[in-house]
Design a protein around this motif. Sequence first.
Motif, PDB file in Angstrom:
ATOM      1  N   ARG A   1     125.865  13.619  32.020  1.00  6.18           N
ATOM      2  CA  ARG A   1     126.027  15.039  31.742  1.00  6.18           C
ATOM      3  C   ARG A   1     127.330  15.243  30.975  1.00  6.18           C
ATOM      4  O   ARG A   1     128.241  14.443  31.113  1.00  6.18           O
ATOM      5  CB  ARG A   1     126.037  15.858  33.036  1.00  6.18           C
ATOM      6  CG  ARG A   1     124.778  15.776  33.895  1.00  6.18           C
ATOM      7  CD  ARG A   1     123.539  16.250  33.154  1.00  6.18           C
ATOM      8  NE  ARG A   1     122.437  16.589  34.044  1.00  6.18           N
ATOM      9  CZ  ARG A   1     121.581  15.744  34.599  1.00  6.18           C
ATOM     10  NH1 ARG A   1     121.711  14.456  34.377  1.00  6.18           N
ATOM     11  NH2 ARG A   1     120.585  16.157  35.363  1.00  6.18           N
ATOM     12  N   PRO A   2     127.466  16.305  30.195  1.00  5.66           N
ATOM     13  CA  PRO A   2     126.466  17.343  29.976  1.00  5.66           C
ATOM     14  C   PRO A   2     125.360  16.884  29.032  1.00  5.66           C
ATOM     15  O   PRO A   2     125.460  15.860  28.366  1.00  5.66           O
ATOM     16  CB  PRO A   2     127.281  18.484  29.361  1.00  5.66           C
ATOM     17  CG  PRO A   2     128.407  17.800  28.663  1.00  5.66           C
ATOM     18  CD  PRO A   2     128.744  16.608  29.508  1.00  5.66           C
ATOM     19  N   LEU A   3     124.308  17.691  28.992  1.00  2.75           N
ATOM     20  CA  LEU A   3     123.183  17.490  28.094  1.00  2.75           C
ATOM     21  C   LEU A   3     123.460  18.216  26.790  1.00  2.75           C
ATOM     22  O   LEU A   3     124.295  19.113  26.727  1.00  2.75           O
ATOM     23  CB  LEU A   3     121.905  18.039  28.730  1.00  2.75           C
ATOM     24  CG  LEU A   3     121.654  17.636  30.190  1.00  2.75           C
ATOM     25  CD1 LEU A   3     120.540  18.478  30.787  1.00  2.75           C
ATOM     26  CD2 LEU A   3     121.351  16.152  30.285  1.00  2.75           C
ATOM     27  N   ASN A   4     122.741  17.829  25.737  1.00  2.69           N
ATOM     28  CA  ASN A   4     122.950  18.450  24.434  1.00  2.69           C
ATOM     29  C   ASN A   4     121.691  19.196  23.991  1.00  2.69           C
ATOM     30  O   ASN A   4     120.589  18.642  24.039  1.00  2.69           O
ATOM     31  CB  ASN A   4     123.317  17.383  23.402  1.00  2.69           C
ATOM     32  CG  ASN A   4     123.678  17.965  22.054  1.00  2.69           C
ATOM     33  OD1 ASN A   4     122.844  18.074  21.171  1.00  2.69           O
ATOM     34  ND2 ASN A   4     124.930  18.349  21.901  1.00  2.69           N
ATOM     35  N   ILE A   5     121.868  20.444  23.588  1.00  5.32           N
ATOM     36  CA  ILE A   5     120.771  21.263  23.065  1.00  5.32           C
ATOM     37  C   ILE A   5     121.009  21.459  21.565  1.00  5.32           C
ATOM     38  O   ILE A   5     122.078  21.918  21.157  1.00  5.32           O
ATOM     39  CB  ILE A   5     120.713  22.639  23.754  1.00  5.32           C
ATOM     40  CG1 ILE A   5     120.548  22.482  25.273  1.00  5.32           C
ATOM     41  CG2 ILE A   5     119.605  23.499  23.158  1.00  5.32           C
ATOM     42  CD1 ILE A   5     119.235  21.899  25.697  1.00  5.32           C
ATOM     43  N   THR A   6     120.016  21.105  20.748  1.00  8.69           N
ATOM     44  CA  THR A   6     120.185  21.132  19.290  1.00  8.69           C
ATOM     45  C   THR A   6     119.090  21.954  18.624  1.00  8.69           C
ATOM     46  O   THR A   6     117.927  21.882  19.012  1.00  8.69           O
ATOM     47  CB  THR A   6     120.167  19.699  18.720  1.00  8.69           C
ATOM     48  OG1 THR A   6     121.251  18.953  19.257  1.00  8.69           O
ATOM     49  CG2 THR A   6     120.293  19.717  17.199  1.00  8.69           C
TER      50      THR A   6
END
Length: 438
Positions: free
Chosen positions: A214-219
């Motif tokens: 973590r953290p996760l990535n939002i693209t």
Amino acid sequence: MNIKKTHLKNERNIKRNFLFVSRWGESLDIAYATLLEGNDVKMYIEDKPSKEIGYGFVAKVKDWAKHINWADIIVFDYTGYGQVCQDLRASGKIVFGGSEYTDKLELDRNFGHEELQKHKVKIIPSKEFQNFEDAINYIEKHPDSYVIKPCGEIQELKQLLFVGSDDEGKDVIRVLKAYEKSWGNNFGNFQLQKKVKGVEISVSAFFNGNEFLRPLNITFEHKKLFPKELGVSTGEMGSSMLWVKESPIFEATLKKFEKTLAKSDFVGHIDINCIVNGNGIYPLEFTSRFGFPQVFIQRTGINEPIGNMLYKIAKGENFTINAKKGFQIGVFIVVPPFPYNDKKTFDLFSKDSVVIFKKEVKEGIHPMHLKSINGEWLITGNTGIALMVSGTGLTMKDAQKVMYSKVANIIVNNSYYRTDIGDRWFDESDKLMSWGLL
């Protein structure tokens, strides 16, 4: 004395030997950043027309295998090296890269869809074809809106992906007939996938061999050549992103693969692209490697040395990535013949063109297909991708402002770029919030 902080500081100061094995030279920016962080770096590029990329930035090698013993860590930037990565890890080497399984997830669309179903993930109906005639007959019998998706290595030619808009598939039939005349039997296998309307979004994470970090990535990707999603599909013209601790999209997709990825001997970065709407989450495809330009923009949002972070991941450490709050954004600056492959045009308009900075500010400037001669950055390779320019900010507008101010500081003859990277966020974030997906 804070022992934990002292340990982290010492960890960052350790000088290591990094060997980057690259298919097309795409990881130059990461390799160069790792060098500037105080490490020793060597880079190998497989593709012959791309061999000159990186000259003057990092040390180049002709045969990466001869430098295995020299390397403290080997970083593979593309799919297709999965078995090699597994063999090296089995021999005791520290490796950031894929596995046979994750290579297949990305390159074999049918296999990827079968694995999604196996892991109880909802998918969009699709069918694979070996020839154009069968596909055309199928559409005529099952009229609908479709997307043409090439399989295997040819899927790298993003301009061949076609998203239909006709409800009976007539536009897709016309494109298939055109492909048949121009490509014949060289096109290979391809999928017809039913078109689903919604927001296109990807979720990705780094995987340390045992679990997701973590953290996760939002693209949010911007794939069309021109603003407002007009023109031909390219690999990508730019992206906007943010880091999150949790994501419903991640839980519904990648999270379900955690145990399988651990069993497959995968250590690296994996992304799943989806169409989401009020009815659900529909995965489109895996990218089981660095995303380009995703990884460069991610680096803008990471507060620790990228080389040290890759080393910790490859060693299997469990830690929280130190990521910035807010948003990161990046845009490609390209030159002719991008997005096409035309050596004559490249040689005439773009080869050895100089990248000029009005002010010597190179933070957030990511060298792509460049070489450095006497400190000057020159365009090389054959694709016409010159630079990735990135920015970060607490709001999307702040990030856009920072990025485009950097673009204005750069002069590249005959260059072009999208002027609306990040604009998708202002409309699509509201939809995602209303659907409970962000």
